[in-house]
Design a protein around this motif. Structure first.
Motif, PDB file in Angstrom:
ATOM      1  N   ILE A 122      46.896  50.858  77.695  1.00 31.15           N
ATOM      2  CA  ILE A 122      45.743  50.009  77.960  1.00 31.15           C
ATOM      3  C   ILE A 122      46.119  48.556  77.725  1.00 31.15           C
ATOM      4  CG2 ILE A 122      43.334  49.546  77.345  1.00 31.15           C
ATOM      5  CD1 ILE A 122      43.194  52.312  76.148  1.00 31.15           C
ATOM      6  N   TYR A 155      41.498  45.298  76.699  1.00 31.21           N
ATOM      7  CA  TYR A 155      40.544  46.399  76.804  1.00 31.21           C
ATOM      8  C   TYR A 155      40.666  47.405  75.671  1.00 31.21           C
ATOM      9  CZ  TYR A 155      39.945  44.546  81.505  1.00 31.21           C
ATOM     10  OH  TYR A 155      39.695  43.732  82.564  1.00 31.21           O
ATOM     11  N   THR A 212      37.255  48.461  74.556  1.00 25.92           N
ATOM     12  CA  THR A 212      36.294  48.840  75.589  1.00 25.92           C
ATOM     13  C   THR A 212      35.958  50.322  75.490  1.00 25.92           C
ATOM     14  OG1 THR A 212      37.146  47.134  77.059  1.00 25.92           O
ATOM     15  CG2 THR A 212      35.882  48.909  78.070  1.00 25.92           C
ATOM     16  N   TRP A 225      37.090  50.538  82.675  1.00 29.64           N
ATOM     17  CA  TRP A 225      37.771  49.251  82.745  1.00 29.64           C
ATOM     18  C   TRP A 225      38.811  49.291  83.862  1.00 29.64           C
ATOM     19  CZ3 TRP A 225      42.985  49.769  82.122  1.00 29.64           C
ATOM     20  CH2 TRP A 225      43.423  50.894  81.409  1.00 29.64           C
ATOM     21  N   ALA A 226      39.161  48.121  84.392  1.00 32.34           N
ATOM     22  CA  ALA A 226      40.173  48.003  85.435  1.00 32.34           C
ATOM     23  C   ALA A 226      40.955  46.720  85.210  1.00 32.34           C
ATOM     24  CB  ALA A 226      39.537  47.998  86.821  1.00 32.34           C
ATOM     25  N   ALA A 227      42.260  46.765  85.471  1.00 30.04           N
ATOM     26  CA  ALA A 227      43.128  45.612  85.197  1.00 30.04           C
ATOM     27  C   ALA A 227      44.186  45.490  86.287  1.00 30.04           C
ATOM     28  CB  ALA A 227      43.790  45.757  83.831  1.00 30.04           C
ATOM     29  N   PHE A 252      43.555  51.381  85.386  1.00 27.79           N
ATOM     30  CA  PHE A 252      42.132  51.536  85.115  1.00 27.79           C
ATOM     31  C   PHE A 252      41.942  52.788  84.275  1.00 27.79           C
ATOM     32  CE2 PHE A 252      43.066  53.489  89.181  1.00 27.79           C
ATOM     33  CZ  PHE A 252      42.471  54.740  89.093  1.00 27.79           C
ATOM     34  N   TYR A 297      38.947  54.971  81.335  1.00 29.02           N
ATOM     35  CA  TYR A 297      37.658  55.083  80.663  1.00 29.02           C
ATOM     36  C   TYR A 297      37.920  55.076  79.159  1.00 29.02           C
ATOM     37  CZ  TYR A 297      32.906  56.543  79.603  1.00 29.02           C
ATOM     38  OH  TYR A 297      31.622  56.590  79.132  1.00 29.02           O
ATOM     39  N   ASP A 307      39.586  54.646  75.695  1.00 27.14           N
ATOM     40  CA  ASP A 307      40.982  54.945  75.386  1.00 27.14           C
ATOM     41  C   ASP A 307      41.310  56.413  75.674  1.00 27.14           C
ATOM     42  OD1 ASP A 307      39.557  56.182  73.424  1.00 27.14           O
ATOM     43  OD2 ASP A 307      40.603  55.259  71.740  1.00 27.14           O
ATOM     44  N   ARG A 340      43.731  56.882  81.136  1.00 28.02           N
ATOM     45  CA  ARG A 340      44.452  55.700  81.587  1.00 28.02           C
ATOM     46  C   ARG A 340      45.213  56.051  82.863  1.00 28.02           C
ATOM     47  NH1 ARG A 340      44.812  56.733  76.465  1.00 28.02           N
ATOM     48  NH2 ARG A 340      46.850  57.785  76.596  1.00 28.02           N
ATOM     49  N   TYR A 353      46.392  41.421  84.058  1.00 24.55           N
ATOM     50  CA  TYR A 353      46.134  41.858  82.691  1.00 24.55           C
ATOM     51  C   TYR A 353      47.214  42.808  82.229  1.00 24.55           C
ATOM     52  CZ  TYR A 353      41.511  39.804  83.136  1.00 24.55           C
ATOM     53  OH  TYR A 353      40.470  38.936  83.305  1.00 24.55           O
TER      54      TYR A 353
END
Length: 726
Positions: free
Chosen positions: A160, A164, A167, A171-173, A195, A197, A199, A202, A726
């Motif tokens: 991650i 994030y 988070t 999430w998306a990076a 991306f 949800y 931890d 991934r 990111y």
């Protein structure tokens, strides 16, 4: 000076450094107190092991063209290049089949890895990596056959992004990379998106493309007679090298899911596709017309694997289970337009593998602790090979009875190991372990080409022992003994192919190589100084090496052999080969965030002058790098993220040449000259989201070549890299 005398000299030199570091550390403790903070040196994995790490920050700022090139600043490592799109690391004077390569714990070595420098680690996409780990010295107990000189592990990007970590939801990076180098007008880009949800989940998906033109060098590297060598050949400007330029594309996908807080499941796919990559020393070959060329039409590698990593039950900790499927596809063409002949070889190999490792919990008693590491693996290869020849003037193509390898060949390597570590918290650590390995090579007969069937089985037992003394809070002294083992593979036993010095043909009666390595190392870590220095000696029994043969020895139905200028066969040397040397690094942490680092490596090797035993005289081993190293002065402004650095890479001349080296067109007559290059780098890093890297390479436009390479190093030019995301 004899080999034992050289080893004794290196040991005494290492002990002198140890005593110097110890006295310096004691003075430091007296001045700052025994509990003074110690700044860890970059690159040291553990003081008990000769190893180093190339971090992601270094990858971004140094902008290496390939995974092998990313290792060129590490102690004990030199990078040979047979072509612009090929590179092979030398670790302690050994390369190719005598090193183990891993990708995220999956063994990359297979049954057709070539003898000497090979191109396979170039197929690892450096832009997809998080870091690289180099373990120097025999590593056969842990990794099995081939690890005589060490192991190189590529660790891909995952996890991650730091932004994030807290988070809880989705999430998306996204992230994009761009690369440019003026010496070969290299243009490359990579895009990736991670991306997930929280931890729990991934996902990372990425891909890239790169296009490189012919490579411009600083000029001709002259031989001792001030004449231009046969390799490489140049355009009319005397700097642009023929037989260079390539294209490649990459793709990868990775899914990680946390089954529990301690156990993670991973499914991953990585691919590399290379196109139109000439082999520089054969495009054109020496004394051939400029339109004569050996080219890799494509070189493709794919790797898919499933992994479980973490703690399963209290008795099984740090489990690392990998189930993998690999595919390698190589299409090579030799075009000779003036002779109206074209030859083509196609080789495909599929590898299935299962590997696991784990360790026990630590057992404590008073100030002592002990734990057991263990594991095993099995990898099985299946080869599909073919070849054809075309007479281009009449457009007639016919199939040859065999390819570079025999169709239907199989190779399997299996083994299991265990290692125990016993440590006292204050002063000593003791280590020991062993492995049992089994290797089998099978290949069918091909009567038309005069090739006999092969069915070899080899079983080996190897061990290791070591100890580390903690002289004080900052200085460690380590002594290790390791046994190594390498069974002959399908390339050794069955291959017929053009190699750097000439044409090489098979020997189905080869025996395994065995190695014994003794090493002594010191590591000192102080607030202002870090030292990591090792001296080593390696004895190799039954070393597999090339022996000169006459044209009459060429196998039947092999016109490429008869038409070659020089002919070789692999044989076991009748006598021991030795490699001794030293390597290490010193880092000074100066005021105002200035860092100075110096790395140096030296190895010297010798073996039987005539490998098949017709004389007892000894000669240098082939292509061992000379004394070499680098210096780097770096300044980093922590508040703004700006940095600047000046780096010098240098190497002494290598005039210790084997008989094979003297007939190798890649090595100038009399040896490879020494050199020094200066690079100036600067950049700006903003919390890792924005990284701009600039480099003014080879400032003085030095003409140089790494020993054993076919190409000269890049000339004066600019390189730039940009990373946004990111």
């Amino acid at each position: 000076m004899s080999v034992p005398q050289r080893v004794l000299t290196l040991v005494l030199w290492a002990l002198t450094l140890f005593l110097l570091a110890t006295s310096t550390a004691q003075a430091q403790e007296a001045a700052f107190g025994a509990n003074a903070s110690v700044r860890p040196r970059r690159g040291v994995q553990a003081s008990s092991q000769a190893s180093s790490v190339v971090s992601q920050r270094e990858l971004e700022e140094r902008m290496p063209r390939s995974a092998p090139e990313a290792l060129r600043n590490e102690p004990g490592v030199a990078i040979q290049q047979t072509a612009h799109a090929q590179a092979s690391p030398y670790v302690r004077g050994l390369t190719g089949q005598q090193l183990v390569y891993l990708f995220d714990g999956v063994r990359l070595n297979n049954g057709i890895y070539r003898q000497g420098p090979n191109q396979y680690f170039f197929t690892v996409d450096v832009l997809s990596l998080d870091r690289l780990l180099v373990e120097r010295g025999s590593a056969s107990v842990r990794y099995g056959s081939d690890a005589l000189g060490g192991a190189i592990t590529a660790i891909p990007r995952s996890g991650i992004p730091s932004a994030y970590h807290t988070t809880k939801g989705f999430w998306a990076a996204p992230r994009v990379y761009g690369r440019y180098a003026s010496q070969d007008f290299l243009l490359g880009a990579r895009g990736e998106t991670s991306f997930g949800y929280g931890d729990k989940l991934r996902v990372l998906v990425g891909g890239g493309y790169r296009d490189a033109d012919r490579l411009t060098s600083g000029g001709v590297v002259k031989n001792q007679g001030a004449r231009a060598p046969w390799v490489p050949r140049f355009e009319s400007d005397g700097k642009t090298q023929l037989g260079t330029g390539f294209r490649d594309a990459t793709f990868d996908g990775r899914v990680e899911y946390s089954l529990t807080r301690e156990l993670t499941a991973t499914a991953a796919l990585y691919g590399y596709r290379q196109f139109d990559a000439p082999r520089t020393d054969q495009c054109p070959p020496r004394e051939a017309p400029e339109n004569d060329c050996l080219q890799f039409n494509h070189e493709n590698r794919s790797l898919a694997y499933f992994a479980l990593r973490g703690d399963v039950v209290p008795a099984v900790q740090d489990l690392d289970l990998r189930i993998s499927l690999q595919g390698y596809d190589e299409d090579v063409e030799r075009s000779r337009p003036t002779s109206f002949v074209s030859q083509r070889w196609r080789t495909q190999i599929v590898t299935e593998g299962v590997a696991f490792s784990a360790r026990s919990p630590s057992w404590e008693h008073d100030d002592w602790s002990m734990f057991l590491s263990y594991g095993g693996e099995t990898y099985a290869d299946l080869v599909d090979a073919e070849a054809q020849q075309t007479f281009t003037d009449i457009d007639l193509t016919f199939e040859l009875s065999r390819g570079a390898y025999l169709n239907g060949s199989k190779y399997q390597t299996s083994g299991a190991f265990s290692q125990v570590t016993l440590a006292h918290s204050d002063w000593v650590e003791l280590r020991g372990g062993g492995r049992a390995s089994h290797v089998r090579a099978r290949a069918p007969a091909d009567p038309e080409s005069g090739t006999g069937a092969v069915d070899q089985r080899h079983t080996a037992f190897v061990g290791q022992a070591g100890t580390t003394f903690h002289a004080n809070s900052a200085v460690d002294l380590s002594l290790n003994y390791d046994q190594g083992f390498r069974a002959p593979n399908l390339d050794d036993l069955t291959a017929r192919q053009q190699v750097g010095p000439g044409f090489q043909f098979e020997n189905a009666d080869l025996n395994p190589e065995r190695a014994h390595t003794l090493e002594l190392g010191i590591a000192a870590r102080l607030p202002w100084l870090s030292i990591d220095v090792w001296a080593f000696g390696t004895r190799i029994q039954n070393a597999i090496t090339r022996a000169l043969r006459s044209e009459q020895d060429c196998p039947e139905q092999t016109p490429a052999c008869a038409g070659s200028r020089v002919h070789y066969q692999l044989v076991n040397a009748r006598g021991d080969s030795h490699v001794v040397g030293t390597e290490g690094g010193v880092t000074l942490f100066l005021p105002y965030d200035i860092t100075f680092r110096s790395v140096a490596s030296y190895a010297v090797g010798d073996g039987p002058r005539v490998p098949d035993g017709t004389t007892k005289r000894r000669a240098p081993l082939s292509r061992i790098p000379p004394l070499n190293g680098n210096l780097e002065l770096r300044y980093r402004h922590l508040a703004s993220g700006a940095y600047a650095a000046a780096a010098v890479r240098w190497a002494d001349a290598q005039t210790r040449l084997s008989l094979v080296d003297k007939s190798d067109a890649r090595i100038p007559s009399g040896g490879t000259p020494g050199y020094a290059t200066l690079d100036l780098r600067a950049g700006w890093r903003v919390r890792g989201h924005f990284v701009l890297s600039l480099s003014f390479d080879n400032v003085f436009d030095a003409a140089y070549r790494v020993h054993g390479s076919s190409i000269n190093g890049p000339g004066r030019g600019l390189s730039a890299g940009l990373s946004i995301g990111y």
